[in-house]
Design a protein around this motif. Structure first.
Motif, PDB file in Angstrom:
ATOM      1  N   GLY A  44       0.884  -1.188  -0.052  1.00 41.52           N
ATOM      2  CA  GLY A  44       0.070  -0.097  -0.046  1.00 41.52           C
ATOM      3  C   GLY A  44       0.875   1.159   0.010  1.00 41.52           C
ATOM      4  N   PHE A  45       0.315   2.147  -0.721  1.00 44.17           N
ATOM      5  CA  PHE A  45       1.486   3.400  -1.095  1.00 44.17           C
ATOM      6  C   PHE A  45       1.563   4.094   0.340  1.00 44.17           C
ATOM      7  CE2 PHE A  45       2.477   7.882  -2.128  1.00 44.17           C
ATOM      8  CZ  PHE A  45       3.535   7.631  -2.688  1.00 44.17           C
ATOM      9  N   ILE A  46       0.543   4.525   1.257  1.00 44.17           N
ATOM     10  CA  ILE A  46       0.832   4.998   2.623  1.00 44.17           C
ATOM     11  C   ILE A  46       1.911   4.414   3.311  1.00 44.17           C
ATOM     12  CG2 ILE A  46      -0.298   5.702   4.587  1.00 44.17           C
ATOM     13  CD1 ILE A  46      -1.010   7.532   2.655  1.00 44.17           C
ATOM     14  N   ASN A  47       1.857   2.921   3.255  1.00 41.12           N
ATOM     15  CA  ASN A  47       2.913   2.291   4.158  1.00 41.12           C
ATOM     16  C   ASN A  47       4.249   2.243   3.462  1.00 41.12           C
ATOM     17  OD1 ASN A  47       0.814   1.739   6.155  1.00 41.12           O
ATOM     18  ND2 ASN A  47       0.353  -0.268   5.346  1.00 41.12           N
ATOM     19  N   ALA A  48       4.201   2.104   2.268  1.00 38.77           N
ATOM     20  CA  ALA A  48       5.658   2.354   1.456  1.00 38.77           C
ATOM     21  C   ALA A  48       5.911   3.520   1.717  1.00 38.77           C
ATOM     22  CB  ALA A  48       5.263   2.063  -0.241  1.00 38.77           C
ATOM     23  N   LEU A  49       5.379   4.683   1.540  1.00 44.33           N
ATOM     24  CA  LEU A  49       5.696   6.000   1.867  1.00 44.33           C
ATOM     25  C   LEU A  49       6.305   6.226   3.224  1.00 44.33           C
ATOM     26  CD1 LEU A  49       6.457   8.689   0.482  1.00 44.33           C
ATOM     27  CD2 LEU A  49       3.822   9.509   1.286  1.00 44.33           C
ATOM     28  N   PHE A  50       5.463   5.653   4.208  1.00 43.55           N
ATOM     29  CA  PHE A  50       5.983   5.797   5.508  1.00 43.55           C
ATOM     30  C   PHE A  50       7.510   5.164   5.740  1.00 43.55           C
ATOM     31  CE2 PHE A  50       6.232   4.803  10.027  1.00 43.55           C
ATOM     32  CZ  PHE A  50       5.568   5.504  10.509  1.00 43.55           C
ATOM     33  N   THR A  51       7.388   3.826   5.352  1.00 42.85           N
ATOM     34  CA  THR A  51       8.779   3.109   5.345  1.00 42.85           C
ATOM     35  C   THR A  51       9.835   3.951   4.623  1.00 42.85           C
ATOM     36  OG1 THR A  51       7.607   1.213   5.307  1.00 42.85           O
ATOM     37  CG2 THR A  51      10.013   0.915   4.944  1.00 42.85           C
ATOM     38  N   SER A  52       9.597   4.472   3.356  1.00 42.82           N
ATOM     39  CA  SER A  52      10.614   5.242   2.591  1.00 42.82           C
ATOM     40  C   SER A  52      11.115   6.452   3.457  1.00 42.82           C
ATOM     41  CB  SER A  52      10.037   5.381   1.379  1.00 42.82           C
ATOM     42  OG  SER A  52      11.145   6.020   0.598  1.00 42.82           O
ATOM     43  N   ILE A  53      10.374   7.003   3.917  1.00 40.45           N
ATOM     44  CA  ILE A  53      10.533   8.386   4.786  1.00 40.45           C
ATOM     45  C   ILE A  53      11.243   7.916   5.972  1.00 40.45           C
ATOM     46  CG2 ILE A  53       9.568  10.323   6.045  1.00 40.45           C
ATOM     47  CD1 ILE A  53       7.366  10.349   3.959  1.00 40.45           C
ATOM     48  N   SER A  54      10.682   6.935   6.514  1.00 39.47           N
ATOM     49  CA  SER A  54      11.622   6.609   7.898  1.00 39.47           C
ATOM     50  C   SER A  54      12.788   6.108   7.618  1.00 39.47           C
ATOM     51  CB  SER A  54      10.640   5.205   8.517  1.00 39.47           C
ATOM     52  OG  SER A  54      11.390   4.912   9.741  1.00 39.47           O
ATOM     53  N   ALA A  55      13.254   5.622   6.463  1.00 40.20           N
ATOM     54  CA  ALA A  55      14.501   4.912   6.265  1.00 40.20           C
ATOM     55  C   ALA A  55      15.275   6.114   5.613  1.00 40.20           C
ATOM     56  CB  ALA A  55      14.169   3.978   4.996  1.00 40.20           C
ATOM     57  N   THR A  56      14.872   6.839   4.717  1.00 40.29           N
ATOM     58  CA  THR A  56      15.824   8.084   4.268  1.00 40.29           C
ATOM     59  C   THR A  56      15.897   9.173   5.371  1.00 40.29           C
ATOM     60  OG1 THR A  56      14.561   7.923   2.271  1.00 40.29           O
ATOM     61  CG2 THR A  56      15.858   9.921   2.469  1.00 40.29           C
ATOM     62  N   SER A  57      14.938   9.295   6.283  1.00 41.75           N
ATOM     63  CA  SER A  57      15.359  10.238   7.283  1.00 41.75           C
ATOM     64  C   SER A  57      15.879   9.470   8.408  1.00 41.75           C
ATOM     65  CB  SER A  57      13.978  10.835   7.831  1.00 41.75           C
ATOM     66  OG  SER A  57      13.220   9.761   8.597  1.00 41.75           O
ATOM     67  N   VAL A  58      16.397   8.358   8.305  1.00 39.64           N
ATOM     68  CA  VAL A  58      17.248   7.533   9.468  1.00 39.64           C
ATOM     69  C   VAL A  58      16.401   7.580  10.753  1.00 39.64           C
ATOM     70  CG1 VAL A  58      19.493   7.676   8.120  1.00 39.64           C
ATOM     71  CG2 VAL A  58      18.927   9.360   9.536  1.00 39.64           C
ATOM     72  N   THR A  59      15.345   7.548  10.774  1.00 47.94           N
ATOM     73  CA  THR A  59      14.501   7.157  11.964  1.00 47.94           C
ATOM     74  C   THR A  59      14.259   5.798  12.384  1.00 47.94           C
ATOM     75  OG1 THR A  59      13.100   9.388  11.074  1.00 47.94           O
ATOM     76  CG2 THR A  59      12.161   7.868  12.987  1.00 47.94           C
ATOM     77  N   GLY A  60      13.782   4.836  11.544  1.00 48.69           N
ATOM     78  CA  GLY A  60      13.605   3.509  12.059  1.00 48.69           C
ATOM     79  C   GLY A  60      12.238   3.202  12.665  1.00 48.69           C
ATOM     80  N   LEU A  61      11.142   4.163  12.723  1.00 46.03           N
ATOM     81  CA  LEU A  61       9.876   3.692  12.840  1.00 46.03           C
ATOM     82  C   LEU A  61       9.340   3.062  11.609  1.00 46.03           C
ATOM     83  CD1 LEU A  61       8.146   7.090  14.460  1.00 46.03           C
ATOM     84  CD2 LEU A  61       8.976   5.051  15.440  1.00 46.03           C
ATOM     85  N   VAL A  62       8.531   1.937  11.882  1.00 45.45           N
ATOM     86  CA  VAL A  62       8.276   0.804  10.967  1.00 45.45           C
ATOM     87  C   VAL A  62       6.756   0.501  11.130  1.00 45.45           C
ATOM     88  CG1 VAL A  62      10.289  -0.036  10.341  1.00 45.45           C
ATOM     89  CG2 VAL A  62       8.867  -1.156  12.303  1.00 45.45           C
ATOM     90  N   VAL A  63       5.905   0.313   9.901  1.00 43.93           N
ATOM     91  CA  VAL A  63       4.539  -0.132  10.024  1.00 43.93           C
ATOM     92  C   VAL A  63       4.241  -1.667   9.983  1.00 43.93           C
ATOM     93  CG1 VAL A  63       3.587   2.071   9.687  1.00 43.93           C
ATOM     94  CG2 VAL A  63       4.009   0.599   7.712  1.00 43.93           C
ATOM     95  N   VAL A  64       5.444  -2.178   9.412  1.00 37.74           N
ATOM     96  CA  VAL A  64       5.632  -3.677   9.157  1.00 37.74           C
ATOM     97  C   VAL A  64       6.869  -4.207   9.811  1.00 37.74           C
ATOM     98  CG1 VAL A  64       3.858  -3.877   7.390  1.00 37.74           C
ATOM     99  CG2 VAL A  64       6.283  -3.493   6.968  1.00 37.74           C
ATOM    100  N   ASN A  65       6.902  -5.317  10.109  1.00 40.06           N
ATOM    101  CA  ASN A  65       8.234  -6.005  10.592  1.00 40.06           C
ATOM    102  C   ASN A  65       9.251  -6.047   9.436  1.00 40.06           C
ATOM    103  OD1 ASN A  65      10.166  -8.084  11.477  1.00 40.06           O
ATOM    104  ND2 ASN A  65       9.169  -8.292  13.362  1.00 40.06           N
ATOM    105  N   THR A  66      10.414  -5.485   9.541  1.00 39.94           N
ATOM    106  CA  THR A  66      11.268  -5.210   8.501  1.00 39.94           C
ATOM    107  C   THR A  66      11.901  -6.620   8.202  1.00 39.94           C
ATOM    108  OG1 THR A  66      11.973  -3.047   9.222  1.00 39.94           O
ATOM    109  CG2 THR A  66      13.583  -4.240   7.870  1.00 39.94           C
TER     110      THR A  66
END
Length: 446
Positions: A44-66
């Motif tokens: 889903g695009f919202i979850n994909a965007l969330f993961t992408s922003i979290s990774a690029t911003s080097v945050t680490g918050l995830v909506v699914v288990n990596t």
């Protein structure tokens, strides 16, 4: 491209904001592909965007288990986004330009200066080369050390992949893991815990600091910034470690069942990772409220300037503390380590603090309306997103789509910096020297 940018006269801050945003969108598109998941289904695009922003911003918050959800392709995309986020958009662009033998122009240097938080352009390309070289050297050393533990446990191929991924994730202060439960199973393993902790500290202390250390060996010959950043970092690590150790010592759901050595290792890791990265070796969903509030403060402060960490930065916090102390002592100037901090920098530190605080408070207020979660958990999540820390009390996957969008926006602002974003949005005005000065006004303070 450079000619187009020059003709449009786009400010460096805007190029930086747009460039990082473009990388996040590309990452979201790739992670939204069915091939990115183990089940070959779009997340889903919202979850994909969330993961992408979290990774690029080097945050680490995830909506699914990596570890469980993403395929090898998805994990590789996440790793690349983490590395881009850690190095910086313009730093990576400069690396590609240097490989292709292209000259780095003045406007590119201005953008790099903004991204790396440097005062002037002198030697900015040389500094960029140092950043790239130092990053890869430290990550390789960290991966080799971690491989000695992961290869015997997971086999050669998986062990090497785990070692590289976690070394990059730790150094870039991202906090993504492939173990499924972060570092909980390694809570008593000094090699893994101390290696990860060391990588986080090196990534969060700032390139400026260890460039200064390699050039001017001997503590007294280091610049004021380096000595200031090191002292504040050590102070925060010690305070955080002591607080977690004491506060959670008898908590049966965190430290109580661990041995004394394991309690100390867990406290050290949590103190370090709370300010900058998203790893954990204890269940953060069960920590005491006082511990959670202490962690919120540490997250808000974050790491040092010119680093992979977020937050308002250690030197911003230190400058404000020193300014208050100087005012209480009746000094007319802010002094620390036998140096005087210019008023302009004190005002900038105050601006960073206030803009960041107002942003966090505003986001928390909105999310108390959109999310059916405890107030402390929401505040913890928001500050974690803003500081690009990535620790959570377990509510990330339960957020509504509105909540996810709000957290994504907060991570994005935390990555580019609130002041950088403000400068990028603000309209350009000519700097005209005024030939007049308003009379002083003295509002009552305190």
């Amino acid at each position: 491209m450079a000619n187009i940018i020059d003709r449009l006269k786009i400010k460096p801050q805007r190029i930086l904001v747009l460039g990082i945003g473009l990388v996040m969108l590309i990452g979201a598109f790739l992670l939204n592909l069915p091939i990115a998941s183990v089940e070959r289904e779009s997340v889903g695009f919202i979850n994909a965007l969330f993961t992408s922003i979290s990774a690029t911003s080097v945050t680490g918050l995830v909506v699914v288990n990596t570890a469980q959800y993403w395929s090898l392709f998805g994990k590789f995309v996440i790793l690349c986004l983490i590395q881009i986020g850690g190095l910086g958009f313009m730093t990576l662009t400069s690396l590609i330009a240097m490989i292709l033998g292209k000259k780095i122009g003045l406007r590119d240097r201005l953008i790099i200066q903004e991204e790396l938080n440097q005062f002037n352009l002198a030697g900015i390309v040389r500094f960029t080369k140092y950043v790239i070289k130092a990053t890869f050297i430290v990550e390789i050393i960290g991966a080799i050390i971690l491989a000695t533990r992961f290869i015997p446990q997971y086999g050669v191929q998986t062990g090497i992949v785990f070692a590289i991924f976690h070394a990059v994730s730790a150094y870039c202060n991202a906090g993504f893991d492939l173990l499924g439960d972060s570092l909980v199973k390694y809570v008593g393993d000094p090699l893994v815990i101390l290696t990860i902790s060391g990588l986080i500290v090196l990534g969060g202390i700032g390139y400026t600091v260890y460039l200064d250390i390699t050039k001017n060996r001997g503590f007294k010959r280091l610049t004021m910034h380096t000595r200031f950043a090191i002292r504040i970092t050590l102070f925060l690590i010690l305070i955080g470690t002591a607080f977690v150790f004491i506060s959670e010592y008898d908590n049966p759901q965190t430290l109580a069942k661990l041995s004394l050595d394991e309690k100390f290792l867990a406290s050290v890791l949590q103190s370090i990772t709370t300010r900058t990265a998203g790893f954990n070796s204890i269940n953060l969903g069960h920590i005491n409220a006082t511990t959670a509030f202490c962690m919120i403060i540490l997250m808000f402060i974050g790491g040092s300037p010119s680093s992979t960490a977020g937050g308002i930065k250690t030197t911003t916090f230190g400058t404000l503390v020193v300014a208050v102390i100087s005012m209480i002592k009746g000094k007319k100037e802010v002094e620390v380590l036998k140096r005087t901090i210019p008023t302009s920098l004190v005002l900038r530190a105050l601006a960073v603090f206030l803009v960041s605080a107002f942003l966090v408070v505003g986001v928390v207020m909105v999310m108390t309306i959109t999310e059916n979660q405890e107030f402390l958990d929401i505040m913890y999540e928001v500050v974690s997103a803003f500081s690009t820390c990535g620790v959570t009390r377990g509510i990330t996957s339960d957020l509504t789509d509105t909540g996810k969008i709000i957290i994504m926006s907060t991570m994005y602002i935390g990555k580019v910096g609130p002041l950088t974003l403000a400068f990028a949005i603000a309209s350009r005005s000519k700097n005209r020297e005024r030939k007049y000065r308003y009379p002083e006004g003295k509002p009552l303070i305190g």
